[in-house]
Design an enzyme around this catalytic site. Structure first.
Site: not given
Ligand code: CP3
Length: 359
Positions: A39, A43, A52, A89, A165
């Site tokens: 990640r 943010r 964003r 994602d 999910y």
């Molecule tokens: O930088 C990176 O790692 C690349 C991008 C990436 C994102 N999600 C961007 C993201 C990757 C590799 C993921 C994987 C992901 N997404 C997983 C597996 C890894 C982990 O962290 O457990 C899971 C379970 C998801 C599903 C998901 N996406 C959730 C549960 C959420 C909300 C939680 C949160 O952090 O807000 C997201 C949103 C998300 N995916 C964000 C980002 C940067 C935040 C959204 C935003 O910017 O508003």
């Protein structure tokens, strides 16, 4: 004259390292381990928050190649990491399968729940990969812009984690809805898993074709399953994805992240055939060294909370991770994704400490 930068990353084989991260996956331990963060685009970075805001919704950001390229490169520019992970994602697969996927500010993902056999019978079996074309375009652009020594990572979610999910329609504390569906409706549950397996293979192959050099399979919720269910719903589908990708690209490099697998890590590694495993911060070092790192490369496992805490606690924790694993094939990372409240200065502190290390 000897350039000391050569000595710093001399691998334990004669060739100079073209790409420290890939070299570890190819079996060459590095004196200073390569480094990136799960990640890493997100943010906690002011420059991410700016893009964003301009992009609108989270999926609008993922599906805009210009913005997705920019935020993928931001942490590389700022910290000089050894790997970039494409900004996307795991839930783009349900989206391409025609499910409704929304991200609500501060609340995480929302999908229409898929928790009945009738609902599963109506689920598309083939994703519309045209919807994911912007991700492939972003991969091409990132690869073209990256320094050749930086490795580009593509990814997908493991079927179990994506299914949790899709079934619940949101994140839940213990993935109860998905576990319940697997017990009550095993055939319908297996159909969801099979659909995700088949489409993830295609998705990963398309990412490789677009420029990804390494693939990571995120199984964030592997740790909530009883051992037998873990084998059936986490290990076996992941093994099929690895085999399906390698059937077309035999030397594809794949990292697995079965978060919370604990004592089941060695059997996960053996059964899936992954080249490396990402470990969470609760992993037991001696066990991992003897039973896992002896077989494959290991990636991890700084506690993301100590990165928020900073100070002497952070230095100690970084040193512990290095002492535990840098003697073998190792990639420095966190035990899970970086959290939004993490100060950028603490990431800088961590990066400097890892870069100054020699094993
Ligand atoms: O930088 C990176 O790692 C690349 C991008 C990436 C994102 N999600 C961007 C993201 C990757 C590799 C993921 C994987 C992901 N997404 C997983 C597996 C890894 C982990 O962290 O457990 C899971 C379970 C998801 C599903 C998901 N996406 C959730 C549960 C959420 C909300 C939680 C949160 O952090 O807000 C997201 C949103 C998300 N995916 C964000 C980002 C940067 C935040 C959204 C935003 O910017 O508003």
């Amino acid at each position: 004259m000897i350039d000391p930068s050569h000595l710093r990353n001399t691998p334990l084989t004669p060739s100079q390292p073209a790409k420290p991260f890939l070299d570890v996956l190819n079996g060459q331990r590095q004196i200073t381990p390569p480094l990136w963060m799960m990640r890493q685009a997100g943010r906690y970075l002011p420059e991410y928050r700016k893009v964003r805001e301009t992009a609108g919704g989270f999926l609008d950001l993922c599906f805009n190649p210009e913005f997705a390229t920019e935020v993928t490169l931001q942490p590389i520019r700022r910290f000089g990491f050894d790997a970039a992970i494409i900004f996307s994602d795991i839930l783009v697969i349900p989206y391409a399968l025609g499910r409704s996927v929304r991200f609500e500010a501060g609340e995480g993902p929302r999908l229409d729940p898929l928790d009945t056999p009738d609902g599963v019978a109506a689920l598309a079996r083939e994703a519309d990969f045209g919807k994911l074309e912007p991700v492939f375009e972003a991969l091409r652009r990132v690869r073209a812009a990256l320094d050749p020594k930086v490795t580009l990572i593509g990814f997908c979610g493991a079927p179990w984690t994506v299914a949790t999910y899709m079934i619940a329609g949101r994140g839940t504390p213990d993935q109860g809805p998905a576990r319940m569906m697997a017990y009550r409706h095993p055939d319908a549950f297996a159909a969801i898993i099979d659909t995700i397996v088949e489409n993830s293979i295609q998705y990963l192959l398309r990412q490789l074709a677009a420029g990804a050099e390494v693939l990571q399979i995120f199984d964030t919720w592997a740790g909530v399953l009883p051992a037998a269910e873990f084998r059936r719903w986490s290990v076996e589908p992941t093994r099929r994805i690895v085999a399906g990708v390698r059937a077309k690209v035999p030397d594809a490099k794949i990292i697995g992240f079965p978060r919370g697998a604990g004592a089941l890590l060695p059997s996960y590694v053996q059964a899936t055939g992954v080249d490396a495993v990402s470990i969470d911060w609760a992993a037991e070092p001696a066990f991992v060294r003897e039973r896992v790192q002896s077989q494959v490369a290991v990636q991890g496992n700084l506690d993301p909370l100590v990165l928020i805490a900073g100070g002497a606690a952070l230095d100690r924790a970084v040193d512990d991770v290095l002492a535990n694993y840098a003697g073998g094939r190792f990639i420095f990372n966190l035990g899970h994704g970086i959290q939004p409240e993490t100060p950028v200065a603490h990431v800088e502190q961590m990066v400097k400490r890892v870069r100054d290390f020699r094993s």
